[in-house]
Scaffold this active site. Structure first.
Site, short mmCIF file in Angstrom:
data_model
loop_
_atom_site.label_atom_id
_atom_site.label_comp_id
_atom_site.label_asym_id
_atom_site.label_seq_id
_atom_site.Cartn_x
_atom_site.Cartn_y
_atom_site.Cartn_z
N ALA A 276 0.84 -1.18 0.00
CA ALA A 276 0.00 0.00 0.00
C ALA A 276 0.88 1.23 0.00
O ALA A 276 2.10 1.13 0.16
CB ALA A 276 -0.89 0.02 1.24
N GLU A 312 -0.29 2.63 7.06
CA GLU A 312 -0.42 3.75 6.11
C GLU A 312 -1.04 4.95 6.80
O GLU A 312 -0.63 6.09 6.57
CB GLU A 312 -1.24 3.34 4.88
CG GLU A 312 -0.74 2.11 4.14
CD GLU A 312 0.74 2.12 3.82
OE1 GLU A 312 1.31 3.20 3.63
OE2 GLU A 312 1.34 1.02 3.78
N1 B3K Z 1 5.90 3.86 1.55
C1 B3K Z 1 5.35 2.80 0.76
C2 B3K Z 1 6.36 2.00 0.05
C3 B3K Z 1 6.77 2.56 -1.23
C4 B3K Z 1 7.65 1.61 -1.99
C5 B3K Z 1 8.19 2.22 -3.22
N2 B3K Z 1 8.97 1.31 -4.02
C6 B3K Z 1 4.51 1.89 1.59
C7 B3K Z 1 4.79 1.89 3.03
O1 B3K Z 1 5.85 1.57 3.49
O2 B3K Z 1 3.94 2.27 3.76
ZN ZN Z 2 5.56 2.52 5.33
#
Ligand code: B3K
Ligand code: ZN
Length: 892
Positions: A276, A312
């Site tokens: 996500a 998230e």
């Molecule tokens: N921040 C995103 C992950 C993004 C990955 C990009 N290759 C999901 C998470 O860690 O919440």
């Molecule tokens: Zn994250």
């Protein structure tokens, strides 16, 4: 259009390495960003209007260089002046405007092709909808921009699309305008009042249904909550919505963090590279991490949804309000947010079960990463492709490091440190040092040695020995620590770590009171702080020779060793008050038992199941007062992957045989007990996802696995009954797995029937089909590769969908060791073939699949040769993506 910029032949030997030490602030800032998208599958027009100013904190610059990739530039305008070719220079990954003033508006029109963007990065199509994925560097595939996390801008986004095909048009923030346009088109304009880096930008357009709810924040504001899904999935949103509301409440209560916008949206997407994405106010989710319904989702799936929704959401503060200065700080947001989601899940369900599961991931997978060629510090010093650094080290080890602050500071000071960090850096792009500084400031502690957890790679090894003096009634614990060599540093050059060791002493009748030299008040657990390469701690007034319980709760991400006698381990399994310690001691007993059988098999000798292990299992199965979840965990043998991490060269077949033999012996010698446990776990209650019910189902599953090793007619009938009558996917899939794993001739027909029936029942549910695919890909009976190749041709397979690739290719290569490591090398050739196809189509997924090949040095010489051969074959591919190139080059 290729999915990603290939590393072309000429610079293949030196794709750019980016170093943390070279960080410079950007020459310009983008104060406001206005984007307009005219959606079209092959020709989406993106108009960006950027209000730029020179950065007062950077050296002055005449020219502006923006990032860009796979873009067609249509028009450029600086303030009111159209730019001509002489005014700028377009390169493969950048656009430079030669002369710009200190403050100006840049208008840029580009064209992109979402329908052919198979990398699932930037703007792309998933089935019928448009969606985006910008972290880390996907925004540059949408328009030319300063695509770096320290450039924070206020975004306004207008999306224009066909109203019938795309009735829902979404972006970050609040909806500020919508218009009906000519020819059946409509538009929606969204404004996000919070400045953010481009990686948090999101856009969605589709024919989506919505489930709506609301949340009243601690200050009394109403927040509208919306989950958007395809119509077929409307019945699978309830759990995610409940999890979201729980997470919002928990973050207010535990961290004092209130949500800031008036709306929070989640969109479920089928084709997604990871779990996500925390885009501001508009999270985009892989369907596998948001959809849940008892009929189609297992308990593990429910737990995953709860954890990822919370993760998230928590990023809204740890990541969005306070973001990262550069990608070397990735663990600042990821490690901290994983720690937050782990604690949330612990509070929602069973803390001990959650801890055991997380530690299993650390010890099985992260330790392997730390011991392999891609090992890197939690704050890496360099990278070629940042997508390769969304790793277990950044996430899980990063979370363990945050957990150690929590252990060292205690909950109150930790909260003060977190408050200070959020207050001080709200609206900013921060660094790991900023986080440490906040923790140091509130506690008055010196974390200068603790920082090696961020800068040194590898898993520290801590050896401990105890010495009891019956006369003086003292117990001395002596620790020795060292960290092995890793690619960037020799072990001998590494500094000792600052390691919190949670310790209790067990007497014959339970925990003993502890008195350290420095402490007056006796307690039953202390946190020793190990800071030297070798250090001794002395406990006084110890009335009997104790068994030390060390690293309780896995208080530090280290490999620890203590010369326990088997009887000592048994004492911990029954007497320790720490659930993790009880589990750990049981696992150590099982490891010893499996190693003993391996030794006997190696010499082709007779063997006998370790009687202490057998007794421990019998005790667990008969003591009805125990938590069923703990019984399930403690009776589950260490996995093949876990055993593989304990000794090199990895003896693939021998581990498999010995593990199966120990399992069969426990199954046989406890058959009646297992049957009683199974019957005890049967329930007529309707499905609910709560710690108690999950615990019962988990023990029932383990019982069935043991019973089905050598099933009687009666057991087989029970299993088939569970398969046919279960009212939930946890029980139904447990029965299917038990049948598929059963090699007894008695179950041959039921095994085949179960797979066929399961597919018939669930062929229209993509996520359930994934489960069906992975059960088969993990089937360790001979001939797996042929079966896997057949699955790739099955109508249920989709070679462009990451969830399908993971369910088949990844599961086969990571969870079917005996077949993947077949001595003819066929598994390796298969994986390399898959990687070469995906290298062009979706480099991020291709690169992730490389994992098992990179560990070639852990195997016997023969397999080493075969695995290297495939890595070399991949390396010789002329158009290798940066993603694959970096991992292959570092592995060879
Ligand atoms: N921040 C995103 C992950 C993004 C990955 C990009 N290759 C999901 C998470 O860690 O919440
Ligand atoms: Zn994250």
């Amino acid at each position: 259009m290729t999915a990603n910029t290939a590393v072309n032949q000429t610079d293949k030997n030196s794709p750019t390495t980016i170093y943390l030490k070279d960080y410079l602030p950007p020459a310009f800032l983008i104060e406001k960003t206005h984007l307009t998208f005219q959606l079209d599958p092959e020709k989406t027009t993106v108009t960006s209007v950027l209000q730029c100013v020179a950065n007062p904190k950077a050296a002055p610059s005449q020219s502006l260089t923006l990032h860009g990739q796979d873009l067609k530039l249509v028009r450029l305008q600086l303030n009111n002046k159209a730019l001509t070719a002489a005014d700028y220079c377009v390169e493969e990954e950048s656009l430079t405007i030669h002369a710009v003033p200190d403050a100006f508006t840049l208008t840029c029109v580009t064209e992109i092709s979402p329908a052919t963007n198979s990398s699932l990065e930037g703007l792309y199509k998933s089935r019928t909808m448009y969606c985006t994925q910008c972290e880390a560097e996907g925004f540059r595939k949408i328009t030319y921009y300063l695509d770096r996390p320290d450039v924070l801008s206020e975004f306004t986004t207008t999306v224009i699309g066909d109203k019938q095909q795309f009735p829902v048009l979404l972006s970050n923030g609040n909806l500020v305008a919508s218009e009906q346009l000519e020819n059946g088109f409509h538009s929606a304009t969204w404004h996000d009042p919070f400045k953010k880096p481009a990686y948090l930008f999101a856009l969605v357009a589709g024919d989506l249904q919505v489930v709506e709810d609301n949340f009243i924040t601690c200050s009394g504001r109403n927040v509208v909550l919306k989950i958007f899904v395809e119509p077929k999935d409307l019945d699978k949103c309830e759990h995610a919505m409940a999890s979201l509301k729980n997470a919002m409440k928990w973050d207010e209560e535990v961290y004092g963090r209130e949500y800031d916008l008036d709306i929070f949206m989640i969109v479920a997407v089928d084709d997604f590279n990871m779990g996500a994405m925390e885009n501001k106010g508009l999270n985009i989710f892989n369907t596998s991490c948001v959809l849940a319904n008892p009929k189609t989702t297992t308990d593990a799936g429910f737990a995953r949804v709860e954890g990822v929704v919370a993760h998230e959401y928590f990023h809204n503060w740890s990541g969005n309000r306070v973001t990262c200065r550069d990608w070397f700080q990735l663990s600042l947001k990821e490690g901290f947010t994983v720690f937050r989601d782990e604690e949330f899940s612990s509070d929602m369900g069973s803390r001990t079960v959650k801890r055991v599961e997380d530690v299993n991931v650390m010890r099985t997978l992260q330790f392997a990463e730390d011991g392999g060629p891609m090992a890197h510090p939690v704050q890496p010093a360099s990278f070629m492709e940042i997508s390769n650094f969304y790793t277990l080290t950044i996430y899980e080890k990063g979370a363990e490091v945050v957990r150690m602050y929590h252990t060292l500071l205690g909950p109150e000071l930790f909260r003060q440190g977190s408050d200070l960090y959020f207050e001080r850096h709200d609206g900013e792009a921060a660094t790991i040092e900023d986080f440490t500084a906040a923790m140091a400031e509130v506690s008055g502690r010196d974390f200068s040695q603790f920082k090696y957890w961020y800068s040194q790679a590898g898993t520290p090894v801590v050896k401990a020995e105890g010495d009891y003096c019956a006369q003086a009634k003292t117990f001395s614990l002596t620790f020795e620590q060292y960290c092995p060599d890793t690619p960037e540093a020799k072990g001998s050059d590494k500094k000792p770590y600052h390691i919190p060791v949670n310790v209790s002493l067990l007497g014959k009748a339970g925990l003993l009171p502890l008195t350290l030299d420095s402490q007056a008040q006796p307690q039953t657990e202390v946190v020793l702080e190990l800071t030297e390469a070798q250090q001794t701690f002395v406990f006084n007034d110890v009335q009997e020779e104790p068994v030390p319980s060390l690293f309780r709760g896995f208080s530090a991400p280290v490999k620890s060793a203590y010369p326990y006698k088997k009887a000592d381990l048994l004492r911990i399994t029954t007497q320790d008050s720490d659930g993790f310690a009880r589990f750990d001691a049981m696992q150590q007993l099982a490891v010893v038992a499996i190693f003993d059988v391996m030794a006997a098999l190696r010499k082709q000798e007779e063997w006998q199941l370790e009687p202490l292990l057998l007794n421990a299992v019998k005790e667990l199965l008969t003591n009805e007062a125990l938590d069923p979840a703990m019984v399930a965990l403690m009776c589950t043998l260490p996995s093949q992957a876990y055993m593989s991490g304990l000794a090199t060269p990895i003896e693939v077949e021998l581990i498999h045989q010995a593990r199966n033999a120990v399992k069969a012996a426990i199954a046989e010698q406890c058959f009646d007990l297992w049957l009683a446990v199974y019957n005890r776990c049967l329930s007529t209650k309707a499905y609910a996802f709560n710690a108690n019910d999950v615990a019962l189902r988990s023990l029932k599953k383990v019982a069935l696995e043991y019973l089905m090793v050598k099933p009687t007619e009666e057991v087989l009938a029970l299993c088939v009954k569970q398969f046919n009558n279960a009212d939930n996917m946890t029980d139904e899939s447990a029965a299917m797995s038990a049948l598929v794993d059963c090699t007894a001739p008695l179950a041959a027909k039921e095994r085949v029937d179960a797979l066929a029936q399961f597919y018939e029942r669930w062929k229209d549910e993509a996520l359930v089909v994934n489960l069906w695919l992975s059960v088969q890909a993990a089937d360790s009976t001979p001939g797996a590769l042929k079966r896997v190749e057949a699955l790739l041709k099955h109508p249920a397979y989709d070679s462009a969908n990451p969830n399908k690739i993971r369910s088949v290719v990844s599961v086969f290569c990571n969870q079917n060791a005996v077949n993947f490591h077949a001595i003819d090398g066929s598994g390796y050739v298969f994986l390399a073939d898959q990687i070469l196809v995906l290298n062009k189509q979706n480099p991020q997924i291709a690169s992730r699949l490389l994992g098992p090949l990179t560990k070639w040095q852990k195997y016997d010489v023969n397999r080493q040769g075969l695995m290297r051969e495939q890595l070399l074959r991949i390396q010789s591919e002329p158009a290798l993506s940066k993603d694959v190139y970096e991992v292959v080059a570092k592995s060879l």
